[in-house]
Design a protein around this motif. Structure first.
Motif, PDB file in Angstrom:
ATOM      1  N   UNK A  83       0.916  -1.003  -0.053  1.00  0.00           N
ATOM      2  CA  UNK A  83       0.154   0.049  -0.033  1.00  0.00           C
ATOM      3  C   UNK A  83       0.907   1.319  -0.119  1.00  0.00           C
ATOM      4  N   UNK A  84       2.216   1.140  -0.506  1.00  0.00           N
ATOM      5  CA  UNK A  84       2.982   2.439  -0.340  1.00  0.00           C
ATOM      6  C   UNK A  84       2.763   3.278  -1.587  1.00  0.00           C
ATOM      7  N   UNK A  85       2.608   4.601  -1.158  1.00  0.00           N
ATOM      8  CA  UNK A  85       2.410   5.338  -2.488  1.00  0.00           C
ATOM      9  C   UNK A  85       3.479   5.533  -3.475  1.00  0.00           C
ATOM     10  N   UNK A  86       4.733   5.124  -2.996  1.00  0.00           N
ATOM     11  CA  UNK A  86       5.804   5.074  -4.024  1.00  0.00           C
ATOM     12  C   UNK A  86       5.493   4.048  -5.215  1.00  0.00           C
ATOM     13  N   UNK A  87       4.738   3.241  -5.136  1.00  0.00           N
ATOM     14  CA  UNK A  87       4.447   2.316  -6.005  1.00  0.00           C
ATOM     15  C   UNK A  87       3.562   2.952  -7.340  1.00  0.00           C
ATOM     16  N   UNK A  88       2.932   4.238  -7.140  1.00  0.00           N
ATOM     17  CA  UNK A  88       2.215   4.648  -7.832  1.00  0.00           C
ATOM     18  C   UNK A  88       2.378   6.398  -8.077  1.00  0.00           C
ATOM     19  N   UNK A  89       3.512   6.935  -7.336  1.00  0.00           N
ATOM     20  CA  UNK A  89       3.668   8.272  -7.080  1.00  0.00           C
ATOM     21  C   UNK A  89       3.979   9.087  -8.572  1.00  0.00           C
ATOM     22  N   UNK A  90       4.828   8.088  -9.568  1.00  0.00           N
ATOM     23  CA  UNK A  90       5.405   8.677 -10.679  1.00  0.00           C
ATOM     24  C   UNK A  90       3.775   9.056 -11.561  1.00  0.00           C
ATOM     25  N   UNK A  91       2.793   8.348 -11.103  1.00  0.00           N
ATOM     26  CA  UNK A  91       1.379   8.929 -12.109  1.00  0.00           C
ATOM     27  C   UNK A  91       0.795  10.138 -11.347  1.00  0.00           C
ATOM     28  N   UNK A  92       1.251  10.407 -10.528  1.00  0.00           N
ATOM     29  CA  UNK A  92       0.499  11.904  -9.684  1.00  0.00           C
ATOM     30  C   UNK A  92       1.215  12.843 -10.441  1.00  0.00           C
ATOM     31  N   UNK A  93       0.368  13.505 -11.157  1.00  0.00           N
ATOM     32  CA  UNK A  93       0.800  15.013 -11.875  1.00  0.00           C
ATOM     33  C   UNK A  93       0.862  16.048 -10.872  1.00  0.00           C
ATOM     34  N   UNK A  94      -0.044  16.069 -10.121  1.00  0.00           N
ATOM     35  CA  UNK A  94      -0.091  17.187  -8.920  1.00  0.00           C
ATOM     36  C   UNK A  94       0.083  16.426  -7.518  1.00  0.00           C
ATOM     37  N   UNK A  95       1.265  16.947  -6.980  1.00  0.00           N
ATOM     38  CA  UNK A  95       1.724  16.371  -5.752  1.00  0.00           C
ATOM     39  C   UNK A  95       0.873  16.673  -4.704  1.00  0.00           C
ATOM     40  N   UNK A  96       0.006  17.859  -4.768  1.00  0.00           N
ATOM     41  CA  UNK A  96      -1.019  18.239  -3.728  1.00  0.00           C
ATOM     42  C   UNK A  96      -2.339  17.321  -3.352  1.00  0.00           C
ATOM     43  N   UNK A  97      -2.426  16.560  -4.471  1.00  0.00           N
ATOM     44  CA  UNK A  97      -3.517  15.248  -4.603  1.00  0.00           C
ATOM     45  C   UNK A  97      -2.986  14.283  -3.466  1.00  0.00           C
TER      46      UNK A  97
END
Length: 641
Positions: free
Chosen positions: A145-159
């Motif tokens: 459940x770590x966000x590092x697994x999908x963080x590359x797909x997050x365009x806006x870091x505030x999300x």
């Protein structure tokens, strides 16, 4: 199994890990740690670059059979320990133990907040649609459940703030998703670990929670190892700091709206006071944006326009609190919002009164953000109190802890007294591998012409350097001046901090082989470039922290008021530790050779300069530029280039 069986000439690591070289310093440190574990004592150990301190503490930890927590300075180091160092050791030593990795809660997706966000307009923004579609399946497939697994797909870091939780907005065991929560799953697994790898941020978050009398994040351990311990005073200071910020207020307002939308008539009950509080926050932001960027709050709350803005903010916060009170029985989310708002009101009142003499009150203000801080003058007491509750042996280690061969400064800062101490020099041969250039004919560092003269002086050295060059700066202004100068006069590939991702920049610098990298604070430590990719490290000035910085200023006043001499007791030791970190970038391997340049003439002209020099590795010194250039060209010849 003993230390020699594992780390000695014919030991398990020499037999099973290719390239492993037994080191005397590593064995001395490991044997000392065995002793400290047996005596349940404290060891503070400076292990120079190349000692192999990671294996020096992991081997005795593993053969002890005790429960161990290892805390590191960064998540990168944490991942390296868990994915590389520990598995290699366990394989080589034929050991089977439960090793676990635990990170702070903002590294894990929060199911409660994800499901809320999935119903909000934010999930339908064009740039977020693909991510939310991916997450719908991912939450069933992921094991961690770590966000590092999908963080590359997050365009806006505030999300990410909408997808992760904080200690304030977590609903705990009241949450509908508690049984499936990734944070609590990770913590439950951590509780039965034989060896748990965490980072300092998580350790001090645990300390801060225990200090408040709440439940434990971390299991009890027989041995606690703090790697990169030179970071402990600063990180502990941040965690024992109380914060009231405009960002916290905005997050709370957003969460209240989301939660109220799910409770009958709740939105109608809070919408008016919610809007009034939002407007009062906007007014406070406007007033704070006219203030200096960072300063003590001593005079802030004597300014009429500030008093007026915060009186109104306080009034509207209390009105919103009253509107929330009857709703708390209807929703766990609204109850959590009520508790958060009440705590924020209490803290804001404390910030305005500034009545606790053990703390320094200060603020930072930017155009769209302000924060009020309450920071401890001293972290030694809370650290000592925390340590007293732990029935464990402690090992604190780093390549940079001693000042002028003494640990007294580190011990007084952290409260780790009494303790056994160990000072191990680097096994590298600095006498033949390195040369220190201390220019005598540059202006004083506060001279208007210092930077320009320094750039011109260094030009021949940089041009003739056989590998890459690091220039480390104490200010971003000087760094930008250097960037504009060397763009015009140097053909070397130029890498400037802030113009690309730090890790990518280092990769490109290594690949270039003859780059010039200009860096400030974050490049002074934790950067490893070995071999000919780096043959020269240049430091512009002795890294004294800015005495106008509010917390440092208050600590200086406090020390001087109580009969000490802050410049000698605090400012010089802090600068020495930073200088040791910067200088430590140069020699990273047994075959490295290079020149260290310190351009600040105070290191030779001031009486305190010897304290700096005595704290650095023992290497030959020259004041002649030609000698440094000659050493460099000789090093190329001797390396066979």
């Amino acid at each position: 199994m003993n230390v020699i069986d594992v780390l000695g000439d014919d030991g398990l690591l020499a037999q099973n890990i290719s390239g492993f070289v037994p080191r005397e310093q590593q064995i001395i440190m490991a044997e000392k740690i065995v002793e400290v574990i047996d005596q349940q004592d404290v060891l503070i150990a400076e292990a120079g670059t190349g000692t192999g301190k990671t294996f020096a503490y992991l081997v005795p930890a593993l053969i002890s059979g005790k429960k161990v927590i290892v805390s590191t300075g960064t998540k990168t180091l944490q991942d390296q320990l868990f994915t590389k160092d520990i598995p290699r050791l366990l394989t080589a030593m034929s050991l089977k133990i439960k090793a676990r990795l635990l990170k702070g809660r903002n590294n894990y997706l929060c199911l409660h907040r994800y499901h809320k966000a999935a119903l909000m307009p934010i999930s339908r923004f064009p740039e977020n649609k693909a991510l939310f579609k991916h997450l719908r399946q991912w939450i069933y497939d992921t094991s961690l459940g770590e966000v590092s697994e999908f963080v590359d797909q997050v365009e806006n870091r505030l999300l990410l703030a909408n997808l992760t939780s904080t200690p304030e907005n977590c609903l705990g065991s009241e949450c509908d998703h508690y049984q499936d929560c990734f944070v609590y799953k990770a913590r439950r697994k951590a509780l039965d670990a034989d060896l748990l790898v965490i980072n300092h941020h998580l350790l001090f978050a645990d300390m801060a929670i225990k200090q408040g009398g709440f439940g434990e994040l971390l299991p009890n351990a027989d041995l606690i190892v703090l790697d990169e311990s030179h970071q402990v005073p600063e990180i502990a200071g941040r965690f024992f700091t109380h914060l009231f910020s405009s960002r916290q207020c905005k997050e709370l307002l957003n969460d209240l709206l989301t939660e109220a939308g799910e409770v009958d008539a709740a939105f109608a009950a809070i919408s008016e006071p919610h809007e009034h509080f939002k407007r009062a926050l906007r007014d406070a932001l406007l007033v704070m944006s006219q203030m200096p960027e960072r300063e003590s709050t001593r005079r802030l709350f004597q300014t009429p326009v500030v008093i007026e803005a915060f009186d109104l903010l306080m009034h509207q916060a209390n009105t919103l609190l009253s509107a929330l009170e009857p709703l708390v029985v209807q929703s766990t989310g609204l109850q959590n919002g009520y508790v958060r708002l009440a705590a924020m009101i209490d803290l804001l009142e404390d910030m305005r009164q500034q009545s606790d003499p053990a703390y320094v009150y200060w603020f930072e203000a930017r155009e769209k953000y302000f924060a009020l801080h309450k920071s401890p003058l001293d972290v030694a007491d809370p650290l000592s109190e925390f340590r007293a509750t732990m029935d464990a042996a402690w090992v604190l280690t780093s390549a940079t802890l001693a000042v002028d061969q003494s640990f007294a400064h580190f011990q007084s800062q952290t409260g780790f007294e009494p303790a056994q101490t160990l000072l191990l020099d680097s096994p590298f041969d600095y006498q033949s591998q390195a040369l220190m250039l201390l220019p005598k004919n540059l202006p004083e560092p506060n001279d208007f012409h210092f930077n320009q003269r320094m750039f011109e002086y260094l030009q021949p050295l940089i041009e003739q350097a056989t590998g890459g060059v690091f220039m480390l700066f104490t200010s971003h202004r000087s760094l930008q001046m250097a960037a504009s100068h060397f763009r015009q006069v140097s053909d070397r590939p130029l890498f400037v901090q802030g113009q690309a991702d730090r890790n990518q920049m280092l990769e490109d610098f290594r690949a270039a082989g003859n780059g010039l990298l200009l860096g400030a604070a974050s490049f002074w430590e934790g950067v490893d470039v070995s071999g000919t990719s780096l043959s020269c490290v240049i430091i512009d000035k002795l890294p004294f922290a800015h005495p106008g910085e509010p917390v440092l200023k208050a600590r200086i006043e406090h020390i001087n008021k109580h009969g000490g001499k802050a410049f000698y007791d605090l400012q010089i030791p802090k600068a020495i530790i930073s200088l040791k970190q910067g200088a430590g970038r140069l020699i990273r391997g047994v075959d490295d050779r290079g020149v260290l340049v310190i351009c600040d003439r105070r290191i030779i002209s001031k009486s305190y300069g010897n304290r700096f020099l005595n704290s650095l590795p023992d290497m030959p010194v020259t004041h002649e530029l030609d000698s440094a250039i000659r050493f460099m060209t000789q090093s190329t010849a001797s390396n066979g280039h």
